[in-house]
Design a protein around this motif. Sequence first.
Motif, PDB file in Angstrom:
ATOM      1  N   TRP A 544       0.726  -1.532   0.157  1.00  9.85           N
ATOM      2  CA  TRP A 544       0.252   0.363   0.231  1.00  9.85           C
ATOM      3  C   TRP A 544       1.010   0.771   0.349  1.00  9.85           C
ATOM      4  O   TRP A 544       0.055   2.679  -0.014  1.00  9.85           O
ATOM      5  N   LEU A 597      -8.562 -14.327  17.022  1.00 11.50           N
ATOM      6  CA  LEU A 597      -8.657 -12.949  17.255  1.00 11.50           C
ATOM      7  C   LEU A 597      -9.116 -12.449  15.916  1.00 11.50           C
ATOM      8  O   LEU A 597      -8.680 -11.125  15.656  1.00 11.50           O
ATOM      9  N   TYR A 598      -9.106 -13.271  14.841  1.00 12.77           N
ATOM     10  CA  TYR A 598      -9.161 -12.724  13.258  1.00 12.77           C
ATOM     11  C   TYR A 598      -7.973 -11.173  12.582  1.00 12.77           C
ATOM     12  O   TYR A 598      -8.284 -10.518  13.023  1.00 12.77           O
ATOM     13  N   GLN A 601      -8.727 -10.114   8.947  1.00 11.79           N
ATOM     14  CA  GLN A 601      -8.753  -8.600   8.531  1.00 11.79           C
ATOM     15  C   GLN A 601      -8.232  -7.961   8.247  1.00 11.79           C
ATOM     16  O   GLN A 601      -8.251  -7.751   6.986  1.00 11.79           O
ATOM     17  N   PRO A 617      -4.311  -2.261   6.668  1.00 10.34           N
ATOM     18  CA  PRO A 617      -3.468  -2.690   6.617  1.00 10.34           C
ATOM     19  C   PRO A 617      -2.398  -3.314   6.649  1.00 10.34           C
ATOM     20  O   PRO A 617      -1.938  -2.754   7.232  1.00 10.34           O
ATOM     21  N   GLY A 618      -2.762  -4.803   7.184  1.00  8.92           N
ATOM     22  CA  GLY A 618      -0.728  -5.125   7.381  1.00  8.92           C
ATOM     23  C   GLY A 618      -0.129  -6.800   7.382  1.00  8.92           C
ATOM     24  O   GLY A 618      -0.594  -6.017   5.936  1.00  8.92           O
ATOM     25  N   ILE A 619       1.386  -6.377   7.038  1.00  9.54           N
ATOM     26  CA  ILE A 619       1.530  -7.019   6.424  1.00  9.54           C
ATOM     27  C   ILE A 619       1.767  -8.856   6.177  1.00  9.54           C
ATOM     28  O   ILE A 619       0.974  -9.582   7.065  1.00  9.54           O
ATOM     29  N   LEU A 621       1.783 -11.959   6.230  1.00 14.79           N
ATOM     30  CA  LEU A 621       2.089 -13.105   7.756  1.00 14.79           C
ATOM     31  C   LEU A 621       3.169 -13.988   7.084  1.00 14.79           C
ATOM     32  O   LEU A 621       4.194 -14.327   7.699  1.00 14.79           O
ATOM     33  N   ALA A 624       5.850 -12.601   7.623  1.00 16.63           N
ATOM     34  CA  ALA A 624       6.780 -12.094   9.033  1.00 16.63           C
ATOM     35  C   ALA A 624       7.458 -12.840  10.125  1.00 16.63           C
ATOM     36  O   ALA A 624       8.683 -12.411  10.066  1.00 16.63           O
ATOM     37  N   ARG A 627      10.959 -12.671   7.933  1.00 18.14           N
ATOM     38  CA  ARG A 627      10.979 -11.464   8.638  1.00 18.14           C
ATOM     39  C   ARG A 627      11.888 -10.882   9.876  1.00 18.14           C
ATOM     40  O   ARG A 627      12.940 -10.510  10.081  1.00 18.14           O
ATOM     41  N   LEU A 628      10.836 -11.053  10.874  1.00 12.48           N
ATOM     42  CA  LEU A 628      10.900 -10.759  12.101  1.00 12.48           C
ATOM     43  C   LEU A 628      11.679 -11.995  13.216  1.00 12.48           C
ATOM     44  O   LEU A 628      12.028 -13.379  12.930  1.00 12.48           O
ATOM     45  N   LYS A 648      -1.435   0.981  13.240  1.00 12.15           N
ATOM     46  CA  LYS A 648      -3.190   1.082  13.193  1.00 12.15           C
ATOM     47  C   LYS A 648      -3.380  -0.312  14.340  1.00 12.15           C
ATOM     48  O   LYS A 648      -4.316  -0.610  13.904  1.00 12.15           O
ATOM     49  N   MET A 649      -2.604  -1.306  13.888  1.00 17.03           N
ATOM     50  CA  MET A 649      -2.543  -2.496  15.028  1.00 17.03           C
ATOM     51  C   MET A 649      -2.537  -2.549  15.859  1.00 17.03           C
ATOM     52  O   MET A 649      -2.677  -1.452  16.917  1.00 17.03           O
ATOM     53  N   LEU A 676       0.048 -18.852  17.751  1.00 20.03           N
ATOM     54  CA  LEU A 676      -0.085 -17.917  16.271  1.00 20.03           C
ATOM     55  C   LEU A 676       0.874 -18.256  15.743  1.00 20.03           C
ATOM     56  O   LEU A 676       1.521 -18.287  14.869  1.00 20.03           O
TER      57      LEU A 676
HETATM   58  C1  HEC Z   1      -6.581  -3.611  12.262  1.00 18.01           C
HETATM   59  C2  HEC Z   1      -5.865  -4.569  11.711  1.00 18.01           C
HETATM   60  C3  HEC Z   1      -4.930  -5.783  11.795  1.00 18.01           C
HETATM   61  C4  HEC Z   1      -5.172  -6.103  12.794  1.00 18.01           C
HETATM   62  C5  HEC Z   1      -6.854  -6.514  12.951  1.00 18.01           C
HETATM   63  C6  HEC Z   1      -4.110  -7.140  13.129  1.00 18.01           C
HETATM   64  N1  HEC Z   1      -3.297  -6.682  12.603  1.00 18.01           N
HETATM   65 FE1  HEC Z   1      -0.732  -7.461  12.840  1.00 18.01          FE
HETATM   66  N2  HEC Z   1      -0.268  -5.279  11.999  1.00 18.01           N
HETATM   67  C7  HEC Z   1      -1.241  -4.666  11.263  1.00 18.01           C
HETATM   68  C8  HEC Z   1      -0.759  -3.213  11.027  1.00 18.01           C
HETATM   69  C9  HEC Z   1      -1.264  -1.805  10.433  1.00 18.01           C
HETATM   70  C10 HEC Z   1       0.314  -3.747  10.918  1.00 18.01           C
HETATM   71  C11 HEC Z   1       2.098  -2.913  10.703  1.00 18.01           C
HETATM   72  C12 HEC Z   1       2.403  -2.794   9.393  1.00 18.01           C
HETATM   73  C13 HEC Z   1       3.889  -2.013   9.460  1.00 18.01           C
HETATM   74  O1  HEC Z   1       4.512  -2.163   9.838  1.00 18.01           O
HETATM   75  O2  HEC Z   1       3.290  -1.096   8.865  1.00 18.01           O
HETATM   76  C14 HEC Z   1       1.157  -4.932  11.672  1.00 18.01           C
HETATM   77  C15 HEC Z   1       1.864  -5.839  11.838  1.00 18.01           C
HETATM   78  C16 HEC Z   1       1.665  -7.209  12.662  1.00 18.01           C
HETATM   79  C17 HEC Z   1       3.096  -7.751  12.573  1.00 18.01           C
HETATM   80  C18 HEC Z   1       4.605  -7.646  12.348  1.00 18.01           C
HETATM   81  C19 HEC Z   1       4.922  -7.432  10.856  1.00 18.01           C
HETATM   82  C20 HEC Z   1       6.201  -7.131  10.260  1.00 18.01           C
HETATM   83  O3  HEC Z   1       6.698  -8.633   9.163  1.00 18.01           O
HETATM   84  O4  HEC Z   1       6.707  -6.595  10.586  1.00 18.01           O
HETATM   85  C21 HEC Z   1       2.652  -8.651  13.097  1.00 18.01           C
HETATM   86  C22 HEC Z   1       3.431 -10.312  12.863  1.00 18.01           C
HETATM   87  C23 HEC Z   1       1.363  -9.096  12.736  1.00 18.01           C
HETATM   88  N3  HEC Z   1       0.869  -7.701  12.862  1.00 18.01           N
HETATM   89  C24 HEC Z   1       0.569  -9.967  13.710  1.00 18.01           C
HETATM   90  C25 HEC Z   1      -0.905 -10.090  14.010  1.00 18.01           C
HETATM   91  C26 HEC Z   1      -1.702 -11.187  14.188  1.00 18.01           C
HETATM   92  C27 HEC Z   1      -1.478 -12.451  14.573  1.00 18.01           C
HETATM   93  C28 HEC Z   1      -2.657 -11.015  14.514  1.00 18.01           C
HETATM   94  C29 HEC Z   1      -4.585 -11.114  15.598  1.00 18.01           C
HETATM   95  C30 HEC Z   1      -4.004 -11.792  16.338  1.00 18.01           C
HETATM   96  C31 HEC Z   1      -3.045  -9.426  13.262  1.00 18.01           C
HETATM   97  N4  HEC Z   1      -1.670  -8.921  13.255  1.00 18.01           N
HETATM   98  C32 HEC Z   1      -3.993  -8.545  13.921  1.00 18.01           C
HETATM   99  C33 HEC Z   1      -2.577  -4.609  11.348  1.00 18.01           C
HETATM  100  C34 HEC Z   1      -3.253  -5.091  11.864  1.00 18.01           C
END
Ligand code: HEC
Length: 691
Positions: A544, A597-598, A601, A617-619, A621, A624, A627-628, A648-649, A676
């Motif tokens: 994005w 925990l969805y 989404q 938007p998230g990365i 997975l 992930a 990367r991590l 915004k996570m 997870l």
């Molecule tokens: C409302 C949206 C949203 C939800 C729901 C969400 N995330 Fe995220 N997530 C994000 C965003 C935004 C980022 C940060 C992206 C960035 O660094 O630009 C992120 C980043 C991450 C990262 C780091 C990824 C990376 O490679 O740097 C992990 C791991 C992650 N999320 C796991 C999860 C897990 C597991 C769940 C469910 C329990 C979850 N997220 C639910 C929005 C969300």
Amino acid sequence: MKLRLLLISLIGCVSLGLLISYTAAQAPKPRLGRLTAEEEAALVPGLAALFTSGEKTDLRITRLAALHVPKGTPPSVFLPSGPFRVQWTGYLKTTEKGEYLIRAEGEGKVVVRFGQAPPLEWKLVKEQSGEPKSIELVKGYNPLTIEYFSLESGAGTLRLWWSSENFVEEPLPPDALFTRGDTESVQQSNLLRSGRQLFAERGCIHCHALPEEERKGSGPSMPELSRTAPNLIQSQERFEPDYLAAWILNPQSLRSHATMPQVLKGTAEEKEQQAVDLAAFLASEATARKESPLNEKLVAEGEKLFETLGCIGCHHTLERTEKDPHDRLSLRSVWLKFRPNQLAEFLKDPHKHYSWSRMPHFKLDATKEIPPLVAYLSKNTDETLPKFKQKGNAERGKKLFAETGCAHCHQLEKKETKPSLLGKPSKMDQGCLSEHPQETKAPDFQFSPAERTALQTFLKRGTESLKQDLPAEFVARQMQSLQCTGCHRRDGKQGKLYKILEEENLTGVPPQPMPTLTWTGEKLRPEWTRKLLEGNIDHKARPWLKSRMPAFPQRAEWLALGLSHEHGFAADENPKPVVNEEQKKIGAKLMEQNGGLYCYQCHAVGDKPAVQPFEAPGINLLDASLRLRYSYYPRWMLDPTRVDPSTKMPRFAPDLKTTTLKEIYDGNARQQFDALWMHIESLSQKKDASP
Ligand code: HEC
Ligand code: HEC
Ligand code: HEC
Ligand code: HEC
Ligand code: HEC
């Protein structure tokens, strides 16, 4: 008589001394945690680290209270390798008074002191977590001293963590560490290091040979020493002679950040003659340019790309008379430099003729991106360059190229020629370091007085340190020289690009936040960072984002290594929980909307897109897990906004211990997140196995 006088004056002195110390004691001392305005103004981010190895010491400011020094590597660039000590001093700034837990990890021994409180001490064993110890901290600045002792072998690793009721364990954060920047030792260290960097980057060793006894060091040499100037092998096809003549005469007049010196000598007229001769040798005939009408649509597209890709963070196209408030590099005359099509060729691969260029590789699209960018740059150009009356003579130019020192820095033929002219620079206020180099036989680098002092300070100390280096110091130098923070946020500071876009903003929508580099060394696995910096990741982790991470292939390996070492991690250090099949299954369930925990989404997983990513938007997975580092993951999951205030996570564990989902592991957040993780990791293992 004499004796009495002496006695009286002695008593006088003593009582005066007492009076002074008395008044000093009476001066209102700021309360605990506060500094005087003067003290606070003198603070800089980071801690002052005094390294001691054998009899020698060296001081530098580090961002973090962390280090990783492999055996055989010097702990600091001016020290030999071997067993060492470090003493860090400064302040840890807190926002709240109260009880905190401190924990150390690594190898060796460490003693941590806050103000007058009893010291906290750990004997560190590899792969074992040190016991957390409790300490009362005041609100504001807590004086901090850390003493670290390496192993006998000369290897050392340290990471320091803290936590409290209100936040989960994290490294002592770089935006909470401060030290005085005005002490003589800090200033001396800055001078020495900038002198060393200038010496390496400006190619002094292309013309000045170092004495034999200064050519040994431990570990690999400073990478910048292998920096060569652009090769001019195809200059005939690439450049316009008028531009070259103006460039050779005075590179800084065309580009404020030019590092090439002025080397021509004589009267103004003689120099111009030499410049056009050299230009005639390097580029013969000028192209007769047919002025094709500009395609305004293409120009507008180019302007947009120039902004969104992030060119605008490092470049401007202002008129020559305007001063750029952001100190960026002008592209105002670049259109006049290249022959037709050659600007496009340059943008396709800016490292082809100059592998050490600071211009990063964007892998621009040859049809959709390069033509608009070229159109934009051709529109925003100076109409004229200085005109020279003289006609150039290529034969004379060829001779000048060899005689005036061009050939020391530039390669002209396929074979490498490295002639060495002179001995080690010795007379520190002469030649290249004279205040008036144009009156000497030496090239004119246009050094500022500060740069000259830095070079002189460095040369007085001796040049042995060029022959050794450590990745963590390389990172500190290159992050600045390559302007990574032109685009990125770091240590609580917004990137330049964001500020510029915000200023220019016509649409009213705030610019997209760029990824932060504050935790990179701890967060990302160095193999991933290296591939990213080499330009070898074939997709964007954050599709994005309109901007793009460009490649710096020459420096990728050391940057990735250095970022990791700076945070106290060896390159391959990535301790993980033992995989458990049952947990993997639970992890898969936790990803779902129903009974989970969805995560889907916002996060795509492999080819499966995110369900409702809209705002946040998230990365992917699948990425992930590649990367991590696992050690970073729980900290992120428990409190994402603490790690990155702009993310915004959502926080799934509002109390930092349990999630709202009580059916699984009684809501225990750490256990759910570990499950997870195991699921996420298994995804990438499946991917590795597929063809
Ligand atoms: C409302 C949206 C949203 C939800 C729901 C969400 N995330 Fe995220 N997530 C994000 C965003 C935004 C980022 C940060 C992206 C960035 O660094 O630009 C992120 C980043 C991450 C990262 C780091 C990824 C990376 O490679 O740097 C992990 C791991 C992650 N999320 C796991 C999860 C897990 C597991 C769940 C469910 C329990 C979850 N997220 C639910 C929005 C969300
Ligand atoms: C293109 C070749 C070239 C490069 C590159 C170069 N020098 Fe020089 N340097 C010279 C020449 C030529 C002289 C003058 C020698 C003379 O007067 O005979 C000189 C003289 C000097 C002198 C004074 C005379 C002496 O030998 O003590 C110093 C100091 C010096 N250079 C330092 C530097 C430093 C520092 C750098 C890197 C920033 C550098 N030079 C890069 C060519 C070069
Ligand atoms: C991180 C900073 C940075 C970014 C971002 C960047 N550049 Fe550059 N660029 C440089 C530097 C520094 C140079 C000078 C090369 C050198 O001397 O090492 C340069 C050189 C150039 C040149 C050649 C100038 C000359 O006189 O030969 C062009 C053309 C150029 N950049 C275009 C672009 C475009 C188009 C973009 C966006 C797609 C861009 N740059 C993004 C740092 C950057
Ligand atoms: C101390 C080393 C040094 C010397 C001596 C030197 N140059 Fe350069 N030159 C550079 C560097 C470095 C660059 C890249 C731009 C920059 O950083 O200023 C450059 C850029 C150039 C370019 C543009 C190349 C491109 O791909 O954009 C030309 C042409 C050039 N030099 C010609 C000359 C000529 C002719 C001489 C002798 C009169 C000379 N240089 C002397 C270091 C040097
Ligand atoms: C033109 C702007 C720009 C410049 C200059 C730039 N980056 Fe980036 N960088 C990005 C963008 C955009 C991303 C996000 C890429 C993605 O995730 O798809 C990124 C991602 C990264 C990441 C991954 C971060 C994460 O948490 O996922 C690292 C590490 C990184 N850059 C390091 C650097 C370093 C080191 C430099 C300087 C040598 C640098 N960048 C210069 C734009 C830039």
